[in-house]
Motif scaffolding. Structure first.
Motif, short mmCIF file in Angstrom:
data_model
loop_
_atom_site.label_atom_id
_atom_site.label_comp_id
_atom_site.label_asym_id
_atom_site.label_seq_id
_atom_site.Cartn_x
_atom_site.Cartn_y
_atom_site.Cartn_z
N GLY A 230 0.79 -1.22 0.00
CA GLY A 230 0.00 0.00 0.00
C GLY A 230 0.83 1.27 0.00
N TYR A 231 2.06 1.19 -0.52
CA TYR A 231 2.92 2.38 -0.54
C TYR A 231 2.32 3.51 -1.36
N ASN A 232 1.51 3.16 -2.36
CA ASN A 232 0.94 4.19 -3.23
C ASN A 232 -0.04 5.10 -2.50
N HIS A 233 -0.55 4.67 -1.34
CA HIS A 233 -1.43 5.55 -0.56
C HIS A 233 -0.64 6.68 0.11
N GLU A 234 0.62 6.40 0.43
CA GLU A 234 1.48 7.40 1.07
C GLU A 234 2.28 8.20 0.06
N ALA A 235 2.65 7.54 -1.03
CA ALA A 235 3.48 8.18 -2.07
C ALA A 235 2.84 7.86 -3.41
N PRO A 236 1.97 8.71 -3.93
CA PRO A 236 1.17 8.34 -5.10
C PRO A 236 1.84 8.54 -6.45
N TYR A 237 3.05 9.11 -6.50
CA TYR A 237 3.67 9.44 -7.79
C TYR A 237 4.63 8.33 -8.24
N LEU A 238 4.26 7.65 -9.32
CA LEU A 238 5.08 6.60 -9.91
C LEU A 238 5.62 7.08 -11.24
N THR A 239 6.94 6.93 -11.45
CA THR A 239 7.53 7.28 -12.73
C THR A 239 7.41 6.07 -13.65
N GLY A 240 6.52 6.16 -14.63
CA GLY A 240 6.12 5.00 -15.40
C GLY A 240 7.12 4.50 -16.41
N ASN A 241 8.05 5.36 -16.85
CA ASN A 241 8.99 4.93 -17.89
C ASN A 241 10.43 4.90 -17.40
N VAL A 242 10.63 4.82 -16.09
CA VAL A 242 11.98 4.68 -15.53
C VAL A 242 12.06 3.35 -14.76
N VAL A 243 12.89 2.45 -15.26
CA VAL A 243 13.23 1.23 -14.52
C VAL A 243 14.62 1.46 -13.93
N LEU A 244 14.68 1.55 -12.61
CA LEU A 244 15.98 1.81 -11.97
C LEU A 244 16.91 0.62 -12.12
N TRP A 245 16.40 -0.59 -11.82
CA TRP A 245 17.16 -1.84 -11.90
C TRP A 245 16.21 -2.99 -11.59
N PRO A 246 16.57 -4.20 -11.96
CA PRO A 246 15.76 -5.35 -11.56
C PRO A 246 16.27 -5.90 -10.22
N ARG A 247 15.55 -6.85 -9.67
CA ARG A 247 16.02 -7.56 -8.48
C ARG A 247 16.10 -9.06 -8.83
N PRO A 248 17.15 -9.46 -9.56
CA PRO A 248 17.30 -10.88 -9.90
C PRO A 248 17.45 -11.73 -8.65
N LEU A 249 16.98 -12.97 -8.72
CA LEU A 249 17.05 -13.90 -7.61
C LEU A 249 18.25 -14.84 -7.82
N VAL A 250 19.22 -14.78 -6.94
CA VAL A 250 20.39 -15.63 -7.03
C VAL A 250 20.15 -16.85 -6.14
N LEU A 251 20.16 -18.03 -6.75
CA LEU A 251 19.95 -19.28 -6.02
C LEU A 251 21.29 -19.92 -5.70
N PHE A 252 21.43 -20.42 -4.48
CA PHE A 252 22.70 -21.03 -4.07
C PHE A 252 22.42 -22.20 -3.14
N ALA A 253 23.43 -23.06 -2.97
CA ALA A 253 23.27 -24.27 -2.18
C ALA A 253 24.42 -24.42 -1.20
N ALA A 254 24.14 -25.13 -0.11
CA ALA A 254 25.18 -25.48 0.84
C ALA A 254 26.07 -26.56 0.23
N ASP A 255 27.29 -26.71 0.77
CA ASP A 255 28.19 -27.70 0.17
C ASP A 255 27.78 -29.13 0.48
N SER A 256 26.72 -29.32 1.28
CA SER A 256 26.21 -30.67 1.54
C SER A 256 25.38 -31.21 0.39
N VAL A 257 24.95 -30.36 -0.53
CA VAL A 257 24.18 -30.79 -1.69
C VAL A 257 25.11 -31.57 -2.63
N THR A 258 24.68 -32.74 -3.08
CA THR A 258 25.53 -33.58 -3.90
C THR A 258 25.67 -33.04 -5.31
N ARG A 259 26.67 -33.55 -6.05
CA ARG A 259 26.91 -33.11 -7.40
C ARG A 259 25.73 -33.46 -8.32
#
Length: 389
Positions: free
Chosen positions: A230-259
């Motif tokens: 609900g952030y738009n209720h407090e800050a209603p101005y969205l810049t529609g044609n500016v993408v600052l950056w994405p938030r890619p998801l980096v997946l990783f495993a513990a070394d106990s996971v087998t090959r």
């Protein structure tokens, strides 16, 4: 045969023959341990700081499909809830310590644990569409060195999934660098994100996941999060044609996971990426419909303002270019972007469309609305607005 079918067939062969074949894997290295006996399944725990798995479920389904049900993912949601410090950094440390088999963190979080290799993924205004993000995370030249950098943290790299596109939302219009001056902008962490906001003259502030919008003038966030919190209720101005950056998801495993398990996980991450992009786009469209009906005010930066924004980010690019590894990755992403030729992914409401590709000069414009215009818009003839002329 489709790519997904080829992947299923390839992994099936590996699983079926691993009990009698001890040759090295040319993808993940090392000897292949025996696969689970028929009818038995291994379940790996994936630590998730969010309350729901969301697009990670697409990855989990690919894992199960590619292993023919022999490998499953169980989500531990709300991981580390209530603990002090950055939630994603805490999760990285927990997987390092073997408290979970798998985990994920946004690319922005890794410079907080001394790994700057992921910085090009969230370089300011570089990856500005889902089409480009998909091309980037599917490119081995980009992803392989990043995942290899996790070795220094005692983690195994699984893959990089596309993440949501983050945009500026504020209590006033943010369409040019001058608009950002002195604005207290909430962000979820990361040294490079902090430096990028400072480059615009903003005052970065940490805002925790689902945190209250108190003491902020704006946030860098994505559409689903804006609507959900609900952030738009407090800050209603969205810049529609500016993408600052994405938030890619980096997946990783513990070394106990087998090959053998790691091989399946890596294939699943690659195979899930297109479906993840589709789900992110659908979510953005659905949630935009919600916040558009809640008095969202859209702004659009002019071509000259976009140029000035990119120029303001030069110090951040300078830092990335001084490191040989991140400079090479950044150059590769620029090549992919140039070859794709996609424009920034703008969002709009039905009655607030972005400007055309033609340059619109900066300046002040006056629009006169007549009573006839009001009637055409569906306002009743006896409405005070119409009567007032």
């Amino acid at each position: 045969m489709t790519r997904a079918a080829l992947l299923i067939a390839a992994v099936s062969v590996v699983l079926a023959t691993s009990a009698c074949d001890s040759s090295e894997s040319d993808r993940v290295g090392g000897e292949e341990p025996a696969s689970p006996a028929a009818g038995r399944a291994t379940t790996l725990t994936l630590a998730n700081v969010n309350s729901e798995p969301e697009v990670l479920e697409l990855f989990a389904q690919k894992v199960e499909d590619l292993s023919r049900g022999r490998l499953k993912i169980r989500f531990e949601n709300n991981w580390g809830q209530g603990r002090r410090g950055n939630a994603e950094v805490n999760l990285i440390r927990d997987v390092q310590a073997g408290k979970a088999d798998l985990g994920w963190a946004g690319s922005r979080s890794f410079d907080l644990v001394g790994d700057r290799a992921f910085g090009p993924l969230h370089a300011p205004m570089m990856i500005d569409s889902y089409a480009l993000e998909l091309k980037v995370v599917e490119d081995e030249g980009v992803v392989r060195p990043m995942l290899a950098s996790l070795d220094r943290l005692g983690l195994e790299g699984v893959g990089v999934l596309p993440g949501p596109l983050r945009r500026p939302l504020a209590t006033r219009r943010l369409v040019a660098p001058a608009d950002w001056s002195g604005m207290r902008i909430g962000h979820a962490g990361g040294n490079q994100i902090d430096a990028s906001l400072r480059a615009l003259g903003a005052q970065p502030r940490i805002i925790v996941s689902s945190g209250e919008f108190t003491g902020f003038d704006g946030v860098e966030s994505h559409i689903t999060s804006i609507a959900g919190n609900g952030y738009n209720h407090e800050a209603p101005y969205l810049t529609g044609n500016v993408v600052l950056w994405p938030r890619p998801l980096v997946l990783f495993a513990a070394d106990s996971v087998t090959r053998a398990q790691l091989g399946v996980l890596q294939e699943a991450a690659r195979a899930a990426a297109p479906a993840v992009v589709g789900a992110l786009g659908d979510s953005d469209e659905e949630r935009m419909g919600v916040i558009c009906r809640q008095d969202l005010k859209l702004s659009f930066a002019s071509p000259s303002a976009l140029t000035r924004l990119r120029q303001a980010f030069r110090p951040v690019y300078g830092s990335l270019e001084r490191d040989a590894g991140t400079n090479a990755t950044l150059s590769r992403i620029e090549q992919i972007a140039s070859a794709l030729g996609e424009p920034p992914e703008a969002v709009s409401c039905d009655d607030q469309t972005p400007p055309s590709a033609a340059a619109i000069p900066d300046g002040t414009y006056e629009v006169t609305v007549t009573p006839r215009d009001s009637l055409r818009a569906g306002i009743a003839p006896d409405d005070p607005i119409v009567r007032a002329g």
